[in-house]
Design an enzyme around this catalytic site. Sequence first.
Site, PDB file in Angstrom:
ATOM      1  N   ARG A 132     -18.365  13.577  -7.474  1.00 56.25           N
ATOM      2  CA  ARG A 132     -17.857  14.927  -7.000  1.00 56.25           C
ATOM      3  C   ARG A 132     -16.723  15.126  -6.564  1.00 56.25           C
ATOM      4  NH1 ARG A 132     -23.286  15.132  -6.837  1.00 56.25           N
ATOM      5  NH2 ARG A 132     -23.422  14.744  -4.545  1.00 56.25           N
ATOM      6  N   THR A 176     -22.444   9.941  -4.363  1.00 57.79           N
ATOM      7  CA  THR A 176     -22.092  10.743  -5.511  1.00 57.79           C
ATOM      8  C   THR A 176     -21.143  11.807  -4.780  1.00 57.79           C
ATOM      9  OG1 THR A 176     -23.776  11.911  -5.560  1.00 57.79           O
ATOM     10  CG2 THR A 176     -23.488  10.087  -7.066  1.00 57.79           C
ATOM     11  N   THR A 250     -31.495  12.531   2.994  1.00 64.05           N
ATOM     12  CA  THR A 250     -30.026  11.937   2.583  1.00 64.05           C
ATOM     13  C   THR A 250     -29.259  13.006   2.781  1.00 64.05           C
ATOM     14  OG1 THR A 250     -30.479  11.758   0.443  1.00 64.05           O
ATOM     15  CG2 THR A 250     -30.347   9.806   1.575  1.00 64.05           C
ATOM     16  N   ASP A 315     -39.253  18.485  -2.862  1.00 63.25           N
ATOM     17  CA  ASP A 315     -38.119  18.412  -3.110  1.00 63.25           C
ATOM     18  C   ASP A 315     -37.074  19.478  -2.708  1.00 63.25           C
ATOM     19  OD1 ASP A 315     -35.917  16.835  -3.913  1.00 63.25           O
ATOM     20  OD2 ASP A 315     -36.139  16.734  -6.070  1.00 63.25           O
ATOM     21  N   LYS A 342     -32.320  24.748  -2.502  1.00 64.74           N
ATOM     22  CA  LYS A 342     -33.128  24.703  -3.707  1.00 64.74           C
ATOM     23  C   LYS A 342     -34.425  25.606  -3.482  1.00 64.74           C
ATOM     24  CE  LYS A 342     -32.523  19.893  -5.382  1.00 64.74           C
ATOM     25  NZ  LYS A 342     -33.457  18.674  -5.504  1.00 64.74           N
ATOM     26  N   ASN A 402     -28.863  24.280  -7.329  1.00 65.71           N
ATOM     27  CA  ASN A 402     -28.792  22.775  -7.276  1.00 65.71           C
ATOM     28  C   ASN A 402     -27.317  22.588  -6.702  1.00 65.71           C
ATOM     29  OD1 ASN A 402     -28.890  19.869  -7.411  1.00 65.71           O
ATOM     30  ND2 ASN A 402     -30.801  20.496  -8.408  1.00 65.71           N
ATOM     31  N   TRP A 403     -26.851  21.457  -7.062  1.00 61.70           N
ATOM     32  CA  TRP A 403     -25.604  21.096  -6.469  1.00 61.70           C
ATOM     33  C   TRP A 403     -24.280  21.897  -6.923  1.00 61.70           C
ATOM     34  CZ3 TRP A 403     -21.451  19.749  -9.498  1.00 61.70           C
ATOM     35  CH2 TRP A 403     -21.858  19.193 -11.053  1.00 61.70           C
ATOM     36  N   HIS A 619     -31.891   8.761 -19.680  1.00 62.62           N
ATOM     37  CA  HIS A 619     -31.853   8.709 -21.292  1.00 62.62           C
ATOM     38  C   HIS A 619     -32.615  10.135 -21.726  1.00 62.62           C
ATOM     39  CE1 HIS A 619     -30.399   5.069 -22.637  1.00 62.62           C
ATOM     40  NE2 HIS A 619     -30.792   4.651 -21.657  1.00 62.62           N
TER      41      HIS A 619
END
Length: 715
Positions: A132, A176, A250, A315, A342, A402-403, A619
């Site tokens: 990012r 990230t 984290t 989460d 979130k 989200n992010w 995927h």
Amino acid sequence: MFRLFIFAVTVCFAYMNYSAAAPVTFERLRSAENDGANWLSHSRDYAETRFSPLTQITDSNVNQLGLAWAFDMPDKRGLQGTPLVIDGVIYVTANWNKLFALNAVSGELLWQYDPQVDVNRANAFCCGVVNRGVAAWGNNLYMGTLDGYLVAINRTSGTEIWRTLTIDQNKHYSITGAPRVVNGVVVIGNGGSEYGVRGYVGGYDPDNGEMLWRFYTVPGNPADGFENPQMELAAKTWSGKWWEMGGGGTAWDSFAYDAELDLLYIGVGNGAPHNREMRSPGGGDNLYLSSIVAVAATTGEYVWHYQQTPADSWDFTATQSLILTEIEWQGQTRQVIMQAPKNGFFFILDRITGELLSAEPYVPVTWATHYDMTTGRPVEAEGAGYVDQPFNLKPTGLGGHNWHPMAYSPNTGLVYIPALDFMAPIENQDEYIFNPRQWNLGYKTNPSPFGHIITQAIMRASVDSYLLAWDPVSQKEVWRAPNPIIGNGGVLATAGNLVFQGNSANQLVAFDATKGEPIWQFDAQQGIMASPITYAVDGEQYVAVLAGRGGGLSMMIGMEMPPSSTIRRLLVFKLGANGALPLFDDVAARVAPPARMDATDDELMAGGAKYMALCARCHGAMLVSDGSVPDLRRLDNIWYQKFDDVVLGGMMQGAGMPSFKADLTPAEARNIKAYVLHKANEDWEIHNSPQWWLELQTWLAEILARFLVFLMQYS
Ligand code: CA
């Protein structure tokens, strides 16, 4: 007087042509708010507003905005980065931590840097080989790498100055997020909660990479002793042997910094595993999961915390954008920190003390009814803990937000949030076993039991994605602009009464910041997840954005994305430009896949569940790729024949596909292959169906899906 001085300095920086880079000092970063020409830190200023004071491009002339230049990226994975712009040079990160320095006017490549990330760690990267952004300080840039290094790079030459390993590479940490440099300390966190790591944030010396401090976000094994009194207090809120599964927490993305208070604000993530019954079976709030924690920037010492989701089981990270501002609150001027995490509630805290001022839902929420403002705690809804029966969860682990960064305009007083209203059932997993090599959730992640057409219709019916303008003072929605599909971009707000957002349907859109009307758009040929930025060189204003979908959100939901170019790019716009992207060919030649394998329904289901646990995050759920990695339903037949060589033998490691030999028994690998071939054949059959039959099936599926989602909403 001080302001005048800053203004003079800003003008000098904007108009002088430096043969050597001017250092990025603490003074420059502290006053970045007034420096419209540059984009000096991740979210433009220490307050992380993503608001630019530039006014050349406005709501009345944005229709003349056109493509000035584009820079093609070498890889085809998701692009999440926010570039920096310093004195006419744009610094942009892409896949595998590749970093490019480009002339911000012409797009000419000045240098590039590749830290050579260890591909064999790719099965530890939860959400794609993304990054990012970088931080600037002095004459250096700082980047956290996927394999856990903090690297310093000379900003003029692109050469590596030093690197420090910030993680234990025996554990599945990855980085990230973008570092921040606050008061002479480089700050970086990490990710990997789902793989069972213990979260922390580190402060490092920008000159040599020496670690100055480390703040753990969750307690370790009490038998090893506690690092500080806060860890001892936090340990009292946990039970069982949580440290054996790391605990999580984290801090993989958001920080903000108040230079007056010298406070660094840390957004802390979710626990490991997600399900609290397995993480901390005797109960407890599990500090500091899902919390905002304030620490002293120079020492990393704890100052205050506020936990948004005690005993989080869903989460619900608090790692989303943190924005600092000053608001009038019940007759008083308050220094606040704002977040739309979130869990679906918009939080306003006093950033000096951590006192909760407001927590109102900004998207529909089912897990809690409200926040009790006397205790500052959420009131959980009946059954939200999904112990005895499944619960229809809103928001989901994908988040109400989200992010993808939100932005705040002091001109309109509005916060612009890339919002997501999505419901999914969550169901306890009876036989949970901790496995550090795959995601540790503690709830079921089976693939959809329905066929492709119905599954897609259910997704469409359960997802509502939009750009939300939220008034933090009145705690109300002011406007919303619908996005065509899930997985949309971060936001930029400008003093030209504009808000820019890219979307998954390949458009970059400019909205009227006050009213929310879309007033300009550009076909980027690729989904946009990243946030746009704006800057000026020689008095001319530019807008830039990375276009390239990929990563957790668009993959984990398994929705078909619109046809897109295979090339991912940095796109740069200015008024009066009329550049065009080359046309792309979206009709790939198709061949029949090999026949379905001989497999029982149970074997197919087991293969699908294993696929969801190990393969889907790259995927795509149910094999629906967003285009950033090969769609496993549509491979050349040679690859189905070489399935074992690739999946177990590591044949495609050079392309970033690690070996899963340590994760799969031969029978499990066979089940996955059977599931893959089943989905490939289903896709081939759909491809060869007559158009009228497809349309009829889709129409019927749409009705069935709406009915099913209606039942879920009201059951
Ligand atoms: Ca997570």
